[in-house]
Design a protein around this motif. Structure first.
Motif, PDB file in Angstrom:
ATOM      1  N   TRP A 237      -2.485  12.706   7.490  1.00 22.15           N
ATOM      2  CA  TRP A 237      -2.259  12.422   8.910  1.00 22.15           C
ATOM      3  C   TRP A 237      -3.371  11.540   9.475  1.00 22.15           C
ATOM      4  O   TRP A 237      -3.111  10.617  10.260  1.00 22.15           O
ATOM      5  N   ALA A 238      -4.596  11.779   9.073  1.00 23.58           N
ATOM      6  CA  ALA A 238      -5.718  10.949   9.520  1.00 23.58           C
ATOM      7  C   ALA A 238      -5.566   9.516   9.021  1.00 23.58           C
ATOM      8  O   ALA A 238      -5.877   8.554   9.738  1.00 23.58           O
ATOM      9  N   LEU A 239      -5.053   9.344   7.804  1.00 23.98           N
ATOM     10  CA  LEU A 239      -4.873   7.983   7.255  1.00 23.98           C
ATOM     11  C   LEU A 239      -3.795   7.209   8.018  1.00 23.98           C
ATOM     12  O   LEU A 239      -3.957   6.023   8.304  1.00 23.98           O
ATOM     13  N   VAL A 240      -2.689   7.862   8.332  1.00 23.05           N
ATOM     14  CA  VAL A 240      -1.602   7.136   9.001  1.00 23.05           C
ATOM     15  C   VAL A 240      -1.933   6.843  10.459  1.00 23.05           C
ATOM     16  O   VAL A 240      -1.274   6.005  11.096  1.00 23.05           O
ATOM     17  N   GLN A 241      -2.934   7.551  11.043  1.00 24.65           N
ATOM     18  CA  GLN A 241      -3.360   7.218  12.393  1.00 24.65           C
ATOM     19  C   GLN A 241      -4.083   5.878  12.430  1.00 24.65           C
ATOM     20  O   GLN A 241      -4.036   5.162  13.436  1.00 24.65           O
ATOM     21  N   GLU A 242      -4.764   5.547  11.337  1.00 20.43           N
ATOM     22  CA  GLU A 242      -5.513   4.295  11.271  1.00 20.43           C
ATOM     23  C   GLU A 242      -4.610   3.107  10.984  1.00 20.43           C
ATOM     24  O   GLU A 242      -4.860   2.001  11.462  1.00 20.43           O
TER      25      GLU A 242
ATOM     26  N   VAL B 155       6.574  15.172   7.989  1.00 26.35           N
ATOM     27  CA  VAL B 155       7.649  14.188   8.201  1.00 26.35           C
ATOM     28  C   VAL B 155       8.077  14.183   9.664  1.00 26.35           C
ATOM     29  O   VAL B 155       8.262  13.124  10.287  1.00 26.35           O
ATOM     30  N   ARG B 156       8.267  15.382  10.236  1.00 30.50           N
ATOM     31  CA  ARG B 156       8.700  15.464  11.628  1.00 30.50           C
ATOM     32  C   ARG B 156       7.679  14.824  12.572  1.00 30.50           C
ATOM     33  O   ARG B 156       8.030  14.069  13.483  1.00 30.50           O
ATOM     34  N   ARG B 157       6.405  15.136  12.382  1.00 25.23           N
ATOM     35  CA  ARG B 157       5.363  14.581  13.241  1.00 25.23           C
ATOM     36  C   ARG B 157       5.237  13.071  13.051  1.00 25.23           C
ATOM     37  O   ARG B 157       5.055  12.321  14.004  1.00 25.23           O
ATOM     38  N   TYR B 158       5.376  12.638  11.800  1.00 25.88           N
ATOM     39  CA  TYR B 158       5.213  11.202  11.526  1.00 25.88           C
ATOM     40  C   TYR B 158       6.349  10.391  12.168  1.00 25.88           C
ATOM     41  O   TYR B 158       6.106   9.325  12.749  1.00 25.88           O
ATOM     42  N   ARG B 159       7.560  10.899  12.096  1.00 24.44           N
ATOM     43  CA  ARG B 159       8.697  10.160  12.656  1.00 24.44           C
ATOM     44  C   ARG B 159       8.649  10.113  14.189  1.00 24.44           C
ATOM     45  O   ARG B 159       9.347   9.294  14.797  1.00 24.44           O
ATOM     46  N   ALA B 160       7.799  10.921  14.794  1.00 28.73           N
ATOM     47  CA  ALA B 160       7.652  10.868  16.255  1.00 28.73           C
ATOM     48  C   ALA B 160       6.704   9.752  16.696  1.00 28.73           C
ATOM     49  O   ALA B 160       6.638   9.439  17.900  1.00 28.73           O
ATOM     50  N   LEU B 161       6.000   9.158  15.732  1.00 30.31           N
ATOM     51  CA  LEU B 161       5.068   8.085  16.062  1.00 30.31           C
ATOM     52  C   LEU B 161       5.815   6.771  16.329  1.00 30.31           C
ATOM     53  O   LEU B 161       6.880   6.535  15.753  1.00 30.31           O
TER      54      LEU B 161
ATOM     55  N   ILE C  68       5.380   6.154   1.511  1.00 28.15           N
ATOM     56  CA  ILE C  68       4.657   7.417   1.407  1.00 28.15           C
ATOM     57  C   ILE C  68       5.368   8.308   0.379  1.00 28.15           C
ATOM     58  O   ILE C  68       6.571   8.574   0.506  1.00 28.15           O
ATOM     59  N   LEU C  69       4.622   8.759  -0.650  1.00 33.17           N
ATOM     60  CA  LEU C  69       5.106   9.759  -1.612  1.00 33.17           C
ATOM     61  C   LEU C  69       4.498  11.083  -1.192  1.00 33.17           C
ATOM     62  O   LEU C  69       3.261  11.265  -1.242  1.00 33.17           O
ATOM     63  N   LEU C  70       5.318  12.036  -0.816  1.00 31.58           N
ATOM     64  CA  LEU C  70       4.842  13.236  -0.128  1.00 31.58           C
ATOM     65  C   LEU C  70       5.347  14.501  -0.820  1.00 31.58           C
ATOM     66  O   LEU C  70       6.560  14.700  -0.959  1.00 31.58           O
ATOM     67  N   ASP C  71       4.400  15.340  -1.281  1.00 24.14           N
ATOM     68  CA  ASP C  71       4.762  16.648  -1.836  1.00 24.14           C
ATOM     69  C   ASP C  71       5.268  17.525  -0.694  1.00 24.14           C
ATOM     70  O   ASP C  71       4.690  17.524   0.401  1.00 24.14           O
ATOM     71  N   LEU C  72       6.324  18.285  -0.954  1.00 20.76           N
ATOM     72  CA  LEU C  72       6.907  19.095   0.110  1.00 20.76           C
ATOM     73  C   LEU C  72       6.060  20.328   0.407  1.00 20.76           C
ATOM     74  O   LEU C  72       5.891  20.708   1.564  1.00 20.76           O
ATOM     75  N   TRP C  73       5.521  20.973  -0.669  1.00 21.76           N
ATOM     76  CA  TRP C  73       4.739  22.201  -0.480  1.00 21.76           C
ATOM     77  C   TRP C  73       3.264  21.865  -0.565  1.00 21.76           C
ATOM     78  O   TRP C  73       2.733  21.533  -1.607  1.00 21.76           O
ATOM     79  N   LEU C  74       2.588  21.939   0.561  1.00 22.14           N
ATOM     80  CA  LEU C  74       1.170  21.582   0.676  1.00 22.14           C
ATOM     81  C   LEU C  74       0.433  22.697   1.396  1.00 22.14           C
ATOM     82  O   LEU C  74       1.025  23.420   2.221  1.00 22.14           O
ATOM     83  N   PRO C  75      -0.853  22.855   1.127  1.00 17.50           N
ATOM     84  CA  PRO C  75      -1.632  23.843   1.884  1.00 17.50           C
ATOM     85  C   PRO C  75      -1.780  23.395   3.337  1.00 17.50           C
ATOM     86  O   PRO C  75      -1.859  22.216   3.639  1.00 17.50           O
TER      87      PRO C  75
ATOM     88  N   ARG D 145       0.850  -1.183   0.000  1.00 19.21           N
ATOM     89  CA  ARG D 145       0.000   0.000   0.000  1.00 19.21           C
ATOM     90  C   ARG D 145       0.888   1.236   0.000  1.00 19.21           C
ATOM     91  O   ARG D 145       1.803   1.351   0.828  1.00 19.21           O
ATOM     92  N   VAL D 146       0.605   2.181  -0.906  1.00 16.03           N
ATOM     93  CA  VAL D 146       1.396   3.402  -1.059  1.00 16.03           C
ATOM     94  C   VAL D 146       0.479   4.598  -0.851  1.00 16.03           C
ATOM     95  O   VAL D 146      -0.599   4.687  -1.464  1.00 16.03           O
ATOM     96  N   LEU D 147       0.890   5.516   0.022  1.00 16.69           N
ATOM     97  CA  LEU D 147       0.143   6.741   0.273  1.00 16.69           C
ATOM     98  C   LEU D 147       0.733   7.860  -0.582  1.00 16.69           C
ATOM     99  O   LEU D 147       1.928   8.139  -0.505  1.00 16.69           O
ATOM    100  N   ILE D 148      -0.125   8.511  -1.387  1.00 17.72           N
ATOM    101  CA  ILE D 148       0.281   9.639  -2.238  1.00 17.72           C
ATOM    102  C   ILE D 148      -0.340  10.912  -1.670  1.00 17.72           C
ATOM    103  O   ILE D 148      -1.567  11.013  -1.542  1.00 17.72           O
ATOM    104  N   VAL D 149       0.512  11.853  -1.300  1.00 15.85           N
ATOM    105  CA  VAL D 149       0.047  13.127  -0.738  1.00 15.85           C
ATOM    106  C   VAL D 149       0.494  14.236  -1.708  1.00 15.85           C
ATOM    107  O   VAL D 149       1.672  14.619  -1.736  1.00 15.85           O
TER     108      VAL D 149
END
Length: 584
Positions: free
Chosen positions: A37-42, A63-69, A48-55, A2-6
């Motif tokens: 963030w809601a998806l990775v909580q579940e 990334v910082r918050r995710y690595r604290a999990l 994870i493919l993650l765009d750097l500039w997001l609204p 499973r791959v998450l695209i943000v």
């Protein structure tokens, strides 16, 4: 995978989805970091493919918050960015990203980056499986897949700490031993397997134990056929006892083995939580102690740990250790109690008694340690030491008083000594070495010992009689020998137990017992010795009954060898009462 695209750009998002799906992966998509963030909580997502500039929350903050999990290191993050400044990329990688892809997205480059990321995910999964396998081997029993001793003690320690914090919280430990396999009715006639308990039975027993408890409880295999159960939060003792009953009912059903059915006995010990316990190991020891007592009462029962019994057992263990050291350090000594011939008023011999010269307690009488020696088996080496020392003393007395005067030594022979196959050889060898005539040695054997194995007893007694040894039945009247067996035994005398002698002057029932023993002895032409004579009234009654010999404090307490030799030098008739009723 499973791959998450943000990605907030619809065109880039569709391109990413097409390429990821072309590589056989399932996708989850979010246009912003909050939705991701809601998806990775579940669920933890491997890639994870993650765009750097997001609204809103940008990719760097995500990334910082995710690595604290917890366990976030099991995911690979690839950042997609249109910024190629070195300091920005270094900051992203330091925050926890694994790689990056520059915009505009080049499909060939993305395929290469995805191949690298997939390999990283596989390495992570392989390492995770290895760690899980190692953890399982370290904490689980490989045969039954139950918790092993290490894991059980860890969980028990947690329960113990919880009980210390909250007095309302309870836990209980059941310690169980599976044993005594035997063929069940209708099973194969093959003899029951010898210990250890066969592995298929242990596996089946483990499954039955798990069915008897809740998911929050812990069942462990501690060693061989020993199991332990941690009951987490029983309401009270009755809950624990119900579990113990369920377990014993489950163990009572036959176990399938080798195309047959076998029954296995199971004894359990129970320890209930209390702040008095010093830790997990101590709780287990208490449950083991209770299990040992349950086994002693009969396989198939259970017993609750009792601190009073534990204290007694601990004291007994200390006494046993002290007694063993006493034998090694030669702290034992002999005392000799006079045996008086009531017809001649002479000392005819001595009963040999063993005293313990305890450095802490002083001179300890035999009644305070002989029962313990019997229970522990120490009576055997102690008994042979006593016989050796007694015969050595007899040899010295023969040199001092001459061999013309008849003198006997009465030595107790314990049931465990008597049961040894070489008991005759042990005695005969010692007599020969000291040059002591067999008739000078009187062996005292209790009724209970004589009746344990009648036929074997007869054979041993006959061999002893062939060596001219004198055989006395000790504590007569307190055992359970029948007249028919007593007639068959080649014994020479019976000793009336002190309890009858000391009560016969004021208890008509005890007097009748003594009279009956006297008549029996005379009818069988056996000698008669009265123990425990302490006053003149008892002596007069025994004389009236024509008792042959007597011993007791009236004639003298147990004395040393030197004091006994001094008594032997006195004139004949020393023990006769004077006219005024006073001993000279």
């Amino acid at each position: 995978m499973r791959v998450l695209i943000v990605e907030d750009n619809p065109t880039d998002r569709l391109l990413l989805e097409d390429i990821v799906r072309s590589r056989g992966h399932e996708t989850a998509v979010s246009a912003d970091a909050e939705g991701a963030w809601a998806l990775v909580q579940e669920d933890r997502i491997p890639l994870i493919l993650l765009d750097l500039w997001l609204p809103g929350m940008d990719g760097l903050e995500f990334v910082r918050r995710y690595r604290a999990l917890p366990e976030s290191d099991q995911s690979v993050i690839v950042v997609i960015t249109g910024v190629d400044r070195r300091e920005v990329l270094e900051e992203v990688l330091e925050a926890g990203a694994n790689d990056y892809v520059s915009k505009p997205i080049s499909p060939p480059v993305l395929h290469v980056r995805l191949a690298v990321a997939e390999r990283q995910v596989r390495d992570i999964l392989r390492r995770r499986h290895l760690e899980q396998a190692l953890a399982k081997n370290a904490l689980r029993d490989p045969l039954t897949d139950l918790a092993n001793r290490t894991l059980f003690l860890e969980r028990l320690e947690q329960a113990h700490r919880r009980a210390r914090r909250n007095r309302a919280y309870l836990f209980a430990v059941l310690y169980l031993r599976l044993e005594s396999l035997e063929a069940a009715e209708g099973g194969t006639p093959t003899p029951p397997p010898a210990p250890p308990v066969p592995e298929p039975v242990l596996v089946e027993a483990a499954r039955r134990l798990e069915e008897c408890v809740r998911a929050v409880d812990t069942v462990a295999r501690m060693e061989e056929a020993d199991f332990a159960i941690l009951l987490d939060g029983p309401k009270d003792l009755s809950d624990t006892l119900r579990v113990a009953q369920r377990i014993q009912q489950a163990m009572a059903y036959p176990f399938p083995l080798n195309r047959g059915l076998f029954r296995a006995g199971a004894s359990a010990g129970i320890a209930i939580s209390t702040t008095e316990f010093g830790g997990a190991e101590e709780v287990v020891r208490h449950a083991q102690l209770a299990m040992t007592r349950a086994r002693a009462a009969g396989i198939g029962g259970h017993m609750i740990y009792d601190p009073v019994l534990h204290a007694r057992a601990a004291a007994r263990m200390r006494q046993e250790a002290n007694l063993r050291r006493a034998l090694d350090r030669e702290e034992m000594s002999l005392r000799f109690q006079p045996l008086v011939d009531l017809r001649t008023q002479e000392i005819s011999g001595f009963e040999v008694l063993t005293y313990w010269n305890d450095p802490d307690r002083g001179l300890v009488p035999p009644g305070d340690f002989i029962p313990l020696a019997e229970q522990t088996g120490l009576i055997v080496p102690l008994g042979w030491w006593v016989l050796e020392q007694a015969l050595a003393q007899m040899a010295r007395w023969r040199e001092e008083i001459g061999s013309s005067r008849r003198l006997s030594l009465s030595v107790n022979l314990s049931g465990k000594q008597f049961a040894e196959s070489d008991v005759f050889d042990q005695i005969a060898r010692r007599l020969e070495r000291r040059k002591i005539p067999g008739e000078w040695l009187h062996l005292e054997i209790t009724e209970t010992t004589l009746m344990e194995n009648v036929e074997a007893t007869l054979q041993t007694l006959r061999r002893l009689k062939e060596a001219a040894l004198r055989l006395h039945v000790d504590d007569f009247g307190t055992g359970y020998s029948s007249l028919s067996y007593l007639c068959r035994f080649p014994v020479d005398a019976v000793k009336v137990d002190r309890s009858f002698v000391q009560q016969m002057t004021y208890s008509p029932e005890n007097l009748e017992i003594v009279k009956a023993i006297v008549r029996l002895a005379k009818n069988l032409r056996l000698g008669l010795v009265a123990e425990g004579v302490e006053n003149r009234e008892q002596l007069n009654l025994l004389r009236e009954l024509e008792c042959d010999f007597a011993q007791g404090y009236l004639f003298g307490r147990p004395v040393t060898a030197e004091e006994a030799a001094a008594l032997l030098e006195r004139k004949a008739g020393y023990w006769e009462m004077e006219e005024g009723g006073k001993w000279p």
